[in-house]
Structure formats: structure tokens, C-alpha cells
Design a protein around this motif. Structure first.
Motif, short mmCIF file in Angstrom:
data_model
loop_
_atom_site.label_atom_id
_atom_site.label_comp_id
_atom_site.label_asym_id
_atom_site.label_seq_id
_atom_site.Cartn_x
_atom_site.Cartn_y
_atom_site.Cartn_z
N ALA A 91 42.01 52.84 41.00
CA ALA A 91 42.30 52.09 39.70
C ALA A 91 42.82 50.57 40.21
O ALA A 91 43.48 50.42 41.00
CB ALA A 91 43.31 52.57 38.82
N LYS A 92 42.15 49.62 39.36
CA LYS A 92 42.62 48.22 39.56
C LYS A 92 43.70 47.60 38.65
O LYS A 92 43.87 46.56 38.96
CB LYS A 92 41.14 47.40 39.69
N ASN A 93 44.24 48.26 37.71
CA ASN A 93 45.09 48.02 37.06
C ASN A 93 46.01 49.22 36.44
O ASN A 93 45.41 50.31 36.38
CB ASN A 93 44.92 46.92 35.82
N PRO A 94 47.29 49.19 36.08
CA PRO A 94 48.03 50.24 35.72
C PRO A 94 47.53 50.98 34.37
O PRO A 94 47.73 52.44 34.30
CB PRO A 94 49.31 49.55 35.24
N ILE A 95 46.74 50.13 33.46
CA ILE A 95 46.21 50.84 32.29
C ILE A 95 45.19 51.76 32.53
O ILE A 95 45.25 52.94 32.16
CB ILE A 95 45.59 49.79 31.07
N VAL A 96 44.40 51.27 33.62
CA VAL A 96 43.08 52.23 33.85
C VAL A 96 43.84 53.15 34.79
O VAL A 96 43.19 54.51 34.80
CB VAL A 96 41.85 51.06 34.69
N LYS A 97 44.84 52.96 35.45
CA LYS A 97 45.31 54.03 36.43
C LYS A 97 45.90 55.24 35.34
O LYS A 97 45.47 56.55 35.69
CB LYS A 97 46.43 53.64 37.19
N TYR A 138 30.95 51.58 44.31
CA TYR A 138 30.81 51.19 42.94
C TYR A 138 32.06 50.25 42.60
O TYR A 138 33.12 50.76 43.26
CB TYR A 138 30.78 52.17 42.28
N GLU A 139 31.86 49.30 41.99
CA GLU A 139 33.17 48.56 41.61
C GLU A 139 32.74 47.79 40.45
O GLU A 139 31.71 46.97 40.27
CB GLU A 139 33.32 47.42 42.81
N ASP A 140 33.70 47.47 39.54
CA ASP A 140 33.80 46.64 38.28
C ASP A 140 35.22 45.99 38.24
O ASP A 140 36.17 46.22 39.19
CB ASP A 140 33.17 47.24 37.14
N GLU A 141 35.43 45.38 37.13
CA GLU A 141 36.78 44.84 36.91
C GLU A 141 37.98 45.76 36.99
O GLU A 141 39.15 45.41 36.89
CB GLU A 141 36.88 43.68 35.79
N TYR A 142 37.54 46.95 36.62
CA TYR A 142 38.73 48.17 36.30
C TYR A 142 38.85 48.92 37.28
O TYR A 142 39.89 49.40 37.63
CB TYR A 142 38.16 48.66 34.90
N LEU A 143 37.80 49.36 38.18
CA LEU A 143 38.11 50.25 39.28
C LEU A 143 37.09 50.25 40.29
O LEU A 143 36.17 49.22 40.11
CB LEU A 143 38.04 51.61 38.51
N LEU A 144 37.29 50.61 41.28
CA LEU A 144 36.31 50.88 42.53
C LEU A 144 36.23 52.07 42.94
O LEU A 144 37.14 53.01 42.77
CB LEU A 144 36.65 49.81 43.49
#
Length: 282
Positions: A143-149, A83-89
Motif C-alpha cells: 500500500a502506498k498510503n495509510p488509507i489504502v493500507k 503493477y503500480e498505480d497511485e494507490y498501491l504496487l
């Protein structure tokens, strides 16, 4: 590095302050950094007022400078992205690979391969939210950015990310379902082994039997806590070590592997709220 992503407001009367503090529950330092960098604009690049009411459907664009991930890039192990989107995979780690490097210069782990994959798409940030043992195969959320992490870390801590494992264990597990509550601590007689210990950390595993034959039982297990080797220790404690897991008393396997697979993960998407259910049955 510059991080950027967009977010569509999902209800009226929210403000940026409310979204960051109450809805996303970001840390004070990250919120301060976003404010100081004037990180939130609309789709036309106009800066947004943090206390102004928003309308459902408004699009916020977040752009700020933050840390990049520092893994060496490598494609030495196969990577299956489920699964992948712009926020996470969500990707599957093969059996025998570590989740992340444990020493400088190490480049043959799951996260080295994830970094290679993301770098090929022009992305420099990717951080795992949880880990699985080297000998266990299965799904890991990245997570693909620190906010989502930060959001996913909080969700994991609050037990809002459900991880389901499939294990084949020796013998016949008596009950068709149950909960194992047994604290886990270090084994003073073995550097890498854990053991059930009254002075250890609280550890809770829920399980359901999904298959039987005369010699083995197939179980699905859900972790309520995430202690090192938790499922392996708990089923060995019941007298049913995982097949091939000789570290915890099972018969040695010719392949030197054990039968544990993190095959399913589910949670409410931290940004969209959509229920994400991902399985890897390979």
C-alpha cells in the motif's frame, strides 16, 4: 509526512461520511484524523462538506499529515514491479530475501528495496499487506498510503485478496484437487518449524494438480488462511513435501532452495473497484 491522493466518486448521492465509513470501512481513529485535519477538498482546493451529497464524477482530493515508513533505503536485491498505480504496487520478492526487517539496522529485505524504489520517486510511504517466507519467491501487495493500507488489511482479513502459489512436491498427489484442513501450531522440538496440531490455529489450503511426472507433482494452491509455512506444512502432512524443502522432510537440494512460487494475486481494487489480476511467471 503529507499524504495525498485523489478519488473519483463512482455513484450519485454518496457523502464523504458514507464513503469513509460504509464504502471504505476505515477505522474510527483515521476518520477522526481526516476530519480534524480538514483533509478533503475539491480539485480547486475548496474544502468539502462531509455530509453534502456528491455526484458521480466528482473528484475528491485527500491531503493529510500522517506517518512515513521507517525502512532503511537499499537496492541490494532485485525488484520486479508487476503493477503500480497511485494507490498501491505489486512487486515480486526473490527467493532468499526476507519480506521485511526483523531487527534494527537490517537493510537487505524486500521492503528496504521497495522503500528505495519509492523514495526515488519522491514517496516516503510503503507498507506490505501480507508476507511470504524467505525461501519462497513471488508477489507481494504494498500500500502506498495509510488509507489504502487499512482497506487492503480488511480485504485480506475478509479473504477478498486471492493469492495463488505454484509448488512442485515429491511423489504423486492422489487427488487432482482437494482441500487440506489441518490446524497448524508450533513444533516444540524445533525453533523455526511448524507442525499440524489439533491445538494449533485453523489452516485451510485449496489445491489443484496441474502437472505430473513419475517422481513429482506440480500443484496450484490457494490460501484460505495465512499461517506461517502453511503450504509447506500441509503438503508435508500429506506425505508430499515441497521439492528441496528439507525442513519438512524433502530430500536436500543442491541449491538449498525449495520450489514454491507466489505467482498470482487478484482482488477488486480498493479505490476504483476494478478487478486486478497480476501474474509473475518468471
Amino acid at each position: 509526512m503529507i499524504h495525498t491522493f485523489s478519488y473519483t466518486v463512482q455513484e450519485d448521492a454518496l457523502t464523504i461520511d458514507i464513503i469513509l465509513q460504509q464504502k471504505w470501512k476505515l477505522g474510527k481513529k483515521l476518520i477522526h484524523d481526516l476530519r480534524m485535519q480538514k483533509a478533503v477538498s475539491d480539485v480547486n482546493g475548496e474544502l468539502m462538506q462531509w455530509k453534502a451529497p456528491l455526484q458521480k464524477g466528482d473528484i475528491l482530493v485527500f491531503t493529510w499529515e500522517g506517518d512515513a515508513s521507517n525502512y532503511l533505503s537499499s537496492d541490494q536485491i532485485p525488484l520486479y514491479v508487476a503493477y503500480e498505480d497511485e494507490y498501491l504496487l505489486i512487486a515480486s520478492k526473490p527467493r532468499g530475501a526476507a519480506t521485511h526487517p526483523n531487527e534494527a539496522g537490517q537493510n537487505h529485505t524486500f521492503m528496504n528495496t521497495v522503500h528505495h524504489y519509492l523514495s526515488s520517486k519522491g514517496q516516503a510511504y510503503g507498507e506490505h499487506v501480507h508476507r511470504i517466507d524467505e525461501g519462497t519467491k513471488g508477489l507481494i501487495v504494498v500500500a502506498k498510503n495509510p488509507i489504502v493500507k487499512g482497506m487492503l488489511d480488511r480485504m485480506l482479513e475478509n479473504k477478498e485478496i486471492v493469492r495463488t502459489y505454484e509448488a512442485i512436491v515429491e511423489g504423486q498427489v492422489k487427488n487432482n484437487n482437494g482441500t487440506i484442513r489441518a490446524a497448524i501450531g508450533v513444533d516444540r522440538h524445533h525453533a523455526t518449524r511448524k507442525r499440524v496440531s489439533p491445538s494449533g490455529q485453523v489452516a485451510i489450503t485449496h489445491y489443484e494438480v496441474v502437472g505430473r511426472n513419475p517422481d513429482f507433482t506440480k500443484v496450484h494452491a490457494i490460501l484460505e488462511t495465512g499461517r506461517t509455512h502453511q503450504i509447506r506444512v500441509h503438503f508435508a502432512h500429506l506425505g508430499h513435501p515441497i521439492v528441496g524443502d528439507d525442513l519438512y522432510g524433502a530430500k536436500k537440494s543442491p541449491t538449498k532452495t525449495y520450489e514454491l512460487h507466489a505467482f498470482k494475486v487478484q482482488f477488486a481494487h480498493p479505490i476504483t473497484g476494478e478487478l486486478i489480476v497480476v501474474e509473475d511467471r518468471r
